[in-house]
Design a protein around this motif. Structure first.
Motif, PDB file in Angstrom:
ATOM      1  N   GLY A 153      -3.895   2.445 -14.472  1.00  0.00           N
ATOM      2  CA  GLY A 153      -4.919   3.006 -15.351  1.00  0.00           C
ATOM      3  C   GLY A 153      -4.522   4.394 -15.823  1.00  0.00           C
ATOM      4  N   ALA A 154      -5.072   5.410 -15.183  1.00  0.00           N
ATOM      5  CA  ALA A 154      -4.765   6.793 -15.569  1.00  0.00           C
ATOM      6  C   ALA A 154      -3.354   7.194 -15.149  1.00  0.00           C
ATOM      7  N   THR A 155      -2.810   6.489 -14.168  1.00  0.00           N
ATOM      8  CA  THR A 155      -1.484   6.810 -13.643  1.00  0.00           C
ATOM      9  C   THR A 155      -0.549   5.618 -13.804  1.00  0.00           C
ATOM     10  N   ALA A 156       0.699   5.893 -14.134  1.00  0.00           N
ATOM     11  CA  ALA A 156       1.712   4.834 -14.259  1.00  0.00           C
ATOM     12  C   ALA A 156       2.976   5.279 -13.539  1.00  0.00           C
ATOM     13  N   LEU A 157       3.562   4.363 -12.787  1.00  0.00           N
ATOM     14  CA  LEU A 157       4.811   4.623 -12.085  1.00  0.00           C
ATOM     15  C   LEU A 157       5.922   3.832 -12.758  1.00  0.00           C
ATOM     16  N   ASP A 158       6.849   4.545 -13.354  1.00  0.00           N
ATOM     17  CA  ASP A 158       7.973   3.924 -14.044  1.00  0.00           C
ATOM     18  C   ASP A 158       9.110   3.722 -13.043  1.00  0.00           C
ATOM     19  N   LEU A 159       9.415   2.459 -12.719  1.00  0.00           N
ATOM     20  CA  LEU A 159      10.454   2.160 -11.734  1.00  0.00           C
ATOM     21  C   LEU A 159      11.856   2.487 -12.228  1.00  0.00           C
ATOM     22  N   THR A 160      11.990   2.806 -13.527  1.00  0.00           N
ATOM     23  CA  THR A 160      13.291   3.220 -14.043  1.00  0.00           C
ATOM     24  C   THR A 160      13.525   4.716 -13.836  1.00  0.00           C
ATOM     25  N   ASN A 161      12.472   5.445 -13.470  1.00  0.00           N
ATOM     26  CA  ASN A 161      12.616   6.859 -13.163  1.00  0.00           C
ATOM     27  C   ASN A 161      13.372   7.014 -11.842  1.00  0.00           C
ATOM     28  N   PRO A 162      14.437   7.834 -11.803  1.00  0.00           N
ATOM     29  CA  PRO A 162      15.261   7.927 -10.592  1.00  0.00           C
ATOM     30  C   PRO A 162      14.475   8.297  -9.334  1.00  0.00           C
ATOM     31  N   THR A 163      13.537   9.219  -9.460  1.00  0.00           N
ATOM     32  CA  THR A 163      12.756   9.635  -8.291  1.00  0.00           C
ATOM     33  C   THR A 163      11.843   8.522  -7.797  1.00  0.00           C
ATOM     34  N   VAL A 164      11.157   7.866  -8.737  1.00  0.00           N
ATOM     35  CA  VAL A 164      10.261   6.764  -8.376  1.00  0.00           C
ATOM     36  C   VAL A 164      11.054   5.613  -7.776  1.00  0.00           C
ATOM     37  N   ARG A 165      12.201   5.346  -8.365  1.00  0.00           N
ATOM     38  CA  ARG A 165      13.056   4.261  -7.851  1.00  0.00           C
ATOM     39  C   ARG A 165      13.512   4.551  -6.427  1.00  0.00           C
ATOM     40  N   TYR A 166      13.931   5.780  -6.177  1.00  0.00           N
ATOM     41  CA  TYR A 166      14.382   6.159  -4.837  1.00  0.00           C
ATOM     42  C   TYR A 166      13.248   6.029  -3.830  1.00  0.00           C
ATOM     43  N   MET A 167      12.082   6.546  -4.163  1.00  0.00           N
ATOM     44  CA  MET A 167      10.961   6.513  -3.237  1.00  0.00           C
ATOM     45  C   MET A 167      10.472   5.080  -2.991  1.00  0.00           C
ATOM     46  N   THR A 168      10.545   4.248  -4.017  1.00  0.00           N
ATOM     47  CA  THR A 168      10.159   2.845  -3.848  1.00  0.00           C
ATOM     48  C   THR A 168      11.143   2.129  -2.926  1.00  0.00           C
ATOM     49  N   ALA A 169      12.434   2.388  -3.133  1.00  0.00           N
ATOM     50  CA  ALA A 169      13.451   1.800  -2.251  1.00  0.00           C
ATOM     51  C   ALA A 169      13.263   2.295  -0.822  1.00  0.00           C
ATOM     52  N   LEU A 170      12.942   3.568  -0.661  1.00  0.00           N
ATOM     53  CA  LEU A 170      12.716   4.132   0.677  1.00  0.00           C
ATOM     54  C   LEU A 170      11.487   3.508   1.329  1.00  0.00           C
ATOM     55  N   ALA A 171      10.428   3.287   0.547  1.00  0.00           N
ATOM     56  CA  ALA A 171       9.211   2.676   1.094  1.00  0.00           C
ATOM     57  C   ALA A 171       9.496   1.267   1.599  1.00  0.00           C
ATOM     58  N   LEU A 172      10.236   0.483   0.809  1.00  0.00           N
ATOM     59  CA  LEU A 172      10.585  -0.872   1.232  1.00  0.00           C
ATOM     60  C   LEU A 172      11.467  -0.834   2.479  1.00  0.00           C
ATOM     61  N   PHE A 173      12.474   0.007   2.457  1.00  0.00           N
ATOM     62  CA  PHE A 173      13.381   0.115   3.604  1.00  0.00           C
ATOM     63  C   PHE A 173      12.623   0.527   4.865  1.00  0.00           C
ATOM     64  N   SER A 174      11.750   1.516   4.743  1.00  0.00           N
ATOM     65  CA  SER A 174      10.999   2.021   5.899  1.00  0.00           C
ATOM     66  C   SER A 174      10.107   0.944   6.479  1.00  0.00           C
ATOM     67  N   PHE A 175       9.419   0.213   5.603  1.00  0.00           N
ATOM     68  CA  PHE A 175       8.520  -0.847   6.070  1.00  0.00           C
ATOM     69  C   PHE A 175       9.300  -1.930   6.810  1.00  0.00           C
ATOM     70  N   VAL A 176      10.391  -2.401   6.222  1.00  0.00           N
ATOM     71  CA  VAL A 176      11.181  -3.469   6.839  1.00  0.00           C
ATOM     72  C   VAL A 176      11.817  -2.980   8.139  1.00  0.00           C
ATOM     73  N   LEU A 177      12.280  -1.741   8.166  1.00  0.00           N
ATOM     74  CA  LEU A 177      12.902  -1.196   9.373  1.00  0.00           C
ATOM     75  C   LEU A 177      11.915  -1.174  10.538  1.00  0.00           C
ATOM     76  N   LEU A 178      10.699  -0.691  10.290  1.00  0.00           N
ATOM     77  CA  LEU A 178       9.708  -0.600  11.360  1.00  0.00           C
ATOM     78  C   LEU A 178       9.198  -1.977  11.775  1.00  0.00           C
ATOM     79  N   VAL A 179       9.067  -2.886  10.814  1.00  0.00           N
ATOM     80  CA  VAL A 179       8.658  -4.254  11.146  1.00  0.00           C
ATOM     81  C   VAL A 179       9.741  -4.933  11.983  1.00  0.00           C
ATOM     82  N   THR A 180      11.000  -4.739  11.595  1.00  0.00           N
ATOM     83  CA  THR A 180      12.113  -5.309  12.359  1.00  0.00           C
ATOM     84  C   THR A 180      12.134  -4.769  13.780  1.00  0.00           C
ATOM     85  N   LEU A 181      11.924  -3.464  13.916  1.00  0.00           N
ATOM     86  CA  LEU A 181      11.893  -2.855  15.240  1.00  0.00           C
ATOM     87  C   LEU A 181      10.771  -3.450  16.087  1.00  0.00           C
TER      88      LEU A 181
END
Length: 320
Positions: free
Chosen positions: A154-182
């Motif tokens: 709505g008022a906010t949009a996250l562009d996954l092509t933005n380098p910062t957003v892409r990095y943080m999204t990749a980090l969020a996925l990695f962090s979630f999978v890492l902790l679930v795996t543990l």
């Protein structure tokens, strides 16, 4: 394992996540993008490690699970016009369903036969991608349109092509999978998987249904790999048949062996090592694969159980 080891293990994993977060503010733009790609592919390696490292099943077909997530998410946007969340969910669902089907069939075999069967299924999946080139793009692949890779709130949009957003999204996925795996490997179910790896017949005698436990491991492994593939399509905007080739099933095996099989952080270490060695050496010589090969031989000689696996064996026995 000592009583303090759970606290140490979780502190270590949170420390790795914190380090990756800090690096987003320190790394140059080029390495910023490279590390985002590494984190996504490390998730692929973690999914592979769940089956190979903890259950002891050597698969040469995990590229089809990565490819299922990749094409499930990519084609949902390109062909069906779905949004990012729905496309990501579609990619994960494709991987989960495919891994369930493959698991039911492939787990009727063991040992080398299991490896060959999974490789054959992966090859069939790869050929299907080439056959349905009108949908998949065949050898050329397809580019996911940039405007479609935006999360609109709505008022906010996250562009996954933005380098910062892409990095943080990749980090969020990695962090979630890492902790679930543990959490999985430290649970009772994780101990059962290790028991199956060490002595399946004895695990059966203790009353465990080894087939259903292995099937669940295949589904969990395939779903994690599919999540990595879906994230790759959405973050980097490309789906291609090369990601479903047999070679792409060998890569996570190599990353896991380098970092340390049956270690939770090992897949990340192996992926980082391979990517940065290739990246650095290719800048100096065209014979970079020779240097990579020498480095791999030295690692095998001095770290026979992988980098983290050998460290755990020799010095830090509490490492998960």
């Amino acid at each position: 394992m000592s009583e303090a080891s759970p606290a140490k293990a979780y502190a270590l994993h949170l420390g790795v996540i914190a380090l990756l977060f800090v690096l987003s503010f320190v790394l140059p733009e080029y390495y910023h993008g490279l590390l985002a790609r590494i984190m996504v592919l490390a998730v692929f390696a973690m999914g592979y490690n769940m089956l190979f490292g903890y259950v002891g099943l050597l698969s040469l077909g995990h590229a089809m699970f990565f490819g299922a997530g990749l094409y499930g998410a990519g084609l949902a946007i390109i062909q069906l016009g779905w949004g990012v969340p729905a496309a990501f969910a579609a990619g994960i669902a494709c991987g989960a369903v495919l891994s369930l089907i493959i698991g039911l069939l492939a787990l009727r075999t063991t040992g080398v036969a299991f490896m060959i069967v999974t490789m054959m299924f992966a090859q069939v999946f790869y050929l299907l991608i080439l056959y349905f080139a009108n949908w998949t793009g065949g050898d050329q692949g397809q580019v996911v349109p940039q405007p479609a890779r935006v999360l609109d709130f709505g008022a906010t949009a996250l562009d996954l092509t933005n380098p910062t957003v892409r990095y943080m999204t990749a980090l969020a996925l990695f962090s979630f999978v890492l902790l679930v795996t543990l959490a999985i490997v430290r649970s009772r179910y994780g101990r059962v998987l290790v028991g199956i790896r060490e002595n399946e017949e004895r695990t059966k005698m203790l009353g465990y249904d080894t087939f259903s436990n292995k099937l669940m491991a295949v589904v969990v492994s395939g779903t994690i790999c599919a999540a990595s593939g879906a994230a790759y399509a959405l973050l980097f905007g490309y789906v291609g048949s090369s990601f479903a080739s047999v070679q792409y099933s060998i890569l996570p095996l190599l990353w896991v062996l380098l970092g340390g099989a049956a270690t939770t952080i090992g897949p990340l270490i192996g992926t980082v090592f391979m990517y940065y060695v290739i990246d650095v050496t290719s800048g100096y010589t065209s014979a970079y694969l020779l240097i990579v090969g020498i480095a791999l031989i030295l690692l095998v000689l001095f770290f026979p159980k992988g980098i983290l696996g050998t460290i755990r064996q020799r010095w830090l026995g509490w490492l998960p």
